[in-house]
Design an enzyme around this catalytic site. Structure first.
Site, PDB file in Angstrom:
ATOM      1  N   LYS A  11      70.133  10.141  67.771  1.00 26.75           N
ATOM      2  CA  LYS A  11      70.691  11.225  68.596  1.00 26.75           C
ATOM      3  C   LYS A  11      69.990  11.337  69.956  1.00 26.75           C
ATOM      4  CE  LYS A  11      72.255  13.773  64.554  1.00 26.75           C
ATOM      5  NZ  LYS A  11      72.398  15.107  63.934  1.00 26.75           N
ATOM      6  N   TYR A  51      82.500  15.144  64.927  1.00 22.84           N
ATOM      7  CA  TYR A  51      82.006  16.236  64.084  1.00 22.84           C
ATOM      8  C   TYR A  51      83.102  17.254  63.761  1.00 22.84           C
ATOM      9  CZ  TYR A  51      77.085  14.846  64.238  1.00 22.84           C
ATOM     10  OH  TYR A  51      75.883  14.185  64.068  1.00 22.84           O
ATOM     11  N   PHE A  59      77.553  26.537  64.589  1.00 19.40           N
ATOM     12  CA  PHE A  59      76.758  25.653  65.456  1.00 19.40           C
ATOM     13  C   PHE A  59      77.592  24.556  66.124  1.00 19.40           C
ATOM     14  CE2 PHE A  59      76.310  24.094  61.030  1.00 19.40           C
ATOM     15  CZ  PHE A  59      76.766  22.784  61.164  1.00 19.40           C
ATOM     16  N   ARG A  87      69.885   8.398  53.183  1.00 19.41           N
ATOM     17  CA  ARG A  87      69.632   9.851  53.240  1.00 19.41           C
ATOM     18  C   ARG A  87      68.218  10.168  52.763  1.00 19.41           C
ATOM     19  NH1 ARG A  87      73.842  12.924  54.721  1.00 19.41           N
ATOM     20  NH2 ARG A  87      73.419  14.766  53.467  1.00 19.41           N
ATOM     21  N   THR A  93      68.087  17.664  56.576  1.00 20.68           N
ATOM     22  CA  THR A  93      68.699  17.997  57.876  1.00 20.68           C
ATOM     23  C   THR A  93      67.743  18.815  58.735  1.00 20.68           C
ATOM     24  OG1 THR A  93      70.858  18.045  56.809  1.00 20.68           O
ATOM     25  CG2 THR A  93      70.702  19.115  58.957  1.00 20.68           C
ATOM     26  N   ARG A 104      63.093  11.921  59.955  1.00 19.92           N
ATOM     27  CA  ARG A 104      63.157  13.252  60.575  1.00 19.92           C
ATOM     28  C   ARG A 104      61.792  13.935  60.580  1.00 19.92           C
ATOM     29  NH1 ARG A 104      68.982  14.652  57.946  1.00 19.92           N
ATOM     30  NH2 ARG A 104      70.295  14.110  59.736  1.00 19.92           N
ATOM     31  N   ASN A 114      67.823  16.655  65.443  1.00 17.14           N
ATOM     32  CA  ASN A 114      67.134  16.138  64.255  1.00 17.14           C
ATOM     33  C   ASN A 114      67.094  14.608  64.213  1.00 17.14           C
ATOM     34  OD1 ASN A 114      69.792  15.727  63.579  1.00 17.14           O
ATOM     35  ND2 ASN A 114      69.745  16.847  61.652  1.00 17.14           N
ATOM     36  N   HIS A 117      71.549  10.818  62.489  1.00 17.11           N
ATOM     37  CA  HIS A 117      72.633  11.194  61.578  1.00 17.11           C
ATOM     38  C   HIS A 117      72.720  10.120  60.503  1.00 17.11           C
ATOM     39  CE1 HIS A 117      76.653  12.242  60.130  1.00 17.11           C
ATOM     40  NE2 HIS A 117      76.940  10.953  60.212  1.00 17.11           N
ATOM     41  N   GLU A 128      83.234   6.796  59.737  1.00 10.59           N
ATOM     42  CA  GLU A 128      82.333   6.911  60.894  1.00 10.59           C
ATOM     43  C   GLU A 128      82.051   5.540  61.521  1.00 10.59           C
ATOM     44  OE1 GLU A 128      80.279  10.988  59.123  1.00 10.59           O
ATOM     45  OE2 GLU A 128      79.065   9.161  59.232  1.00 10.59           O
TER      46      GLU A 128
HETATM   47  P1  CMP Z   1      74.058  15.778  60.959  1.00  8.29           P
HETATM   48  O1  CMP Z   1      73.513  15.227  59.692  1.00  8.29           O
HETATM   49  O2  CMP Z   1      74.384  14.809  62.040  1.00  8.29           O
HETATM   50  O3  CMP Z   1      75.362  16.651  60.636  1.00  8.29           O
HETATM   51  C1  CMP Z   1      75.745  17.806  61.355  1.00  8.29           C
HETATM   52  C2  CMP Z   1      74.752  18.190  62.417  1.00  8.29           C
HETATM   53  O4  CMP Z   1      74.847  19.519  62.906  1.00  8.29           O
HETATM   54  C3  CMP Z   1      73.356  18.134  61.823  1.00  8.29           C
HETATM   55  O5  CMP Z   1      72.979  16.815  61.543  1.00  8.29           O
HETATM   56  C4  CMP Z   1      72.565  18.844  62.912  1.00  8.29           C
HETATM   57  O6  CMP Z   1      72.266  18.001  64.019  1.00  8.29           O
HETATM   58  C5  CMP Z   1      73.566  19.898  63.414  1.00  8.29           C
HETATM   59  N1  CMP Z   1      73.236  21.255  63.015  1.00  8.29           N
HETATM   60  C6  CMP Z   1      72.891  22.243  63.856  1.00  8.29           C
HETATM   61  N2  CMP Z   1      72.674  23.381  63.200  1.00  8.29           N
HETATM   62  C7  CMP Z   1      72.893  23.136  61.894  1.00  8.29           C
HETATM   63  C8  CMP Z   1      72.828  23.934  60.700  1.00  8.29           C
HETATM   64  N3  CMP Z   1      72.493  25.231  60.737  1.00  8.29           N
HETATM   65  N4  CMP Z   1      73.108  23.332  59.529  1.00  8.29           N
HETATM   66  C9  CMP Z   1      73.460  22.018  59.497  1.00  8.29           C
HETATM   67  N5  CMP Z   1      73.536  21.207  60.587  1.00  8.29           N
HETATM   68  C10 CMP Z   1      73.252  21.762  61.772  1.00  8.29           C
END
Ligand code: CMP
Length: 135
Positions: A11, A51, A59, A87, A93, A104, A114, A117, A128
């Site tokens: 990212k 997304y 968010f 994962r 996350t 992470r 973070n 992805h 994807e």
């Molecule tokens: P990702 O695994 O790419 O999937 C959705 C993304 O939304 C997540 O990582 C984060 O970068 C972002 N995000 C921001 N806020 C939140 C939240 N509260 N819960 C989950 N994902 C979030």
């Protein structure tokens, strides 16, 4: 049977901070083969499309802005049990909950920024991967 492919993005926070090499190194050290790799900047429209599953979440607007704020690196990765193992390698996350030794834990700054992805299912890994590489 588990498929052997998953999809990842490095990212904008991580590409801006020069962590592309460090993250790809952890991915390779973790036993994944990089099948496809592309550095690209997403428009807000493309980020929103990627997304779209989160579009009702509070968010979503910030996420789209963030994901189009700088270059990302998209990749298709291969390994037995790729989705689940990746994962595990990236960690939770929210980096506050990420295990030691995960990507992470090392590189993520916040729940939004973070660092990486990782696809959450075989089906999404395929969708994807096609979004970026058409295969
Ligand atoms: P990702 O695994 O790419 O999937 C959705 C993304 O939304 C997540 O990582 C984060 O970068 C972002 N995000 C921001 N806020 C939140 C939240 N509260 N819960 C989950 N994902 C979030």
């Amino acid at each position: 049977m588990a498929t052997n492919r998953t999809f990842t993005m490095i990212k904008p926070d991580a590409t801006k901070d020069n962590h592309i090499g460090g993250i790809l190194g952890m991915i390779e050290q973790g036993g994944f083969r990089i099948v496809e790799l592309q550095k690209v900047e997403l428009t807000p429209e493309r980020a929103g499309e990627f997304y779209a599953v989160h579009k009702e979440r509070p968010f979503y607007g910030d996420l789209v802005k963030y994901m189009s704020s700088g270059p990302i690196v998209a990749a298709i990765l291969e390994k037995d049990n790729a989705v689940a193992d990746f994962r595990t390698l990236i960690g939770a996350t929210n980096p506050a909950n990420a295990e030691d030794g995960t990507i992470r834990k090392k590189y993520a700054k916040s729940i939004e920024a973070n660092a990486v992805h990782g696809s959450d299912s075989d089906e999404n890994a395929e969708i994807e991967g096609k979004f970026f590489f058409g295969k």
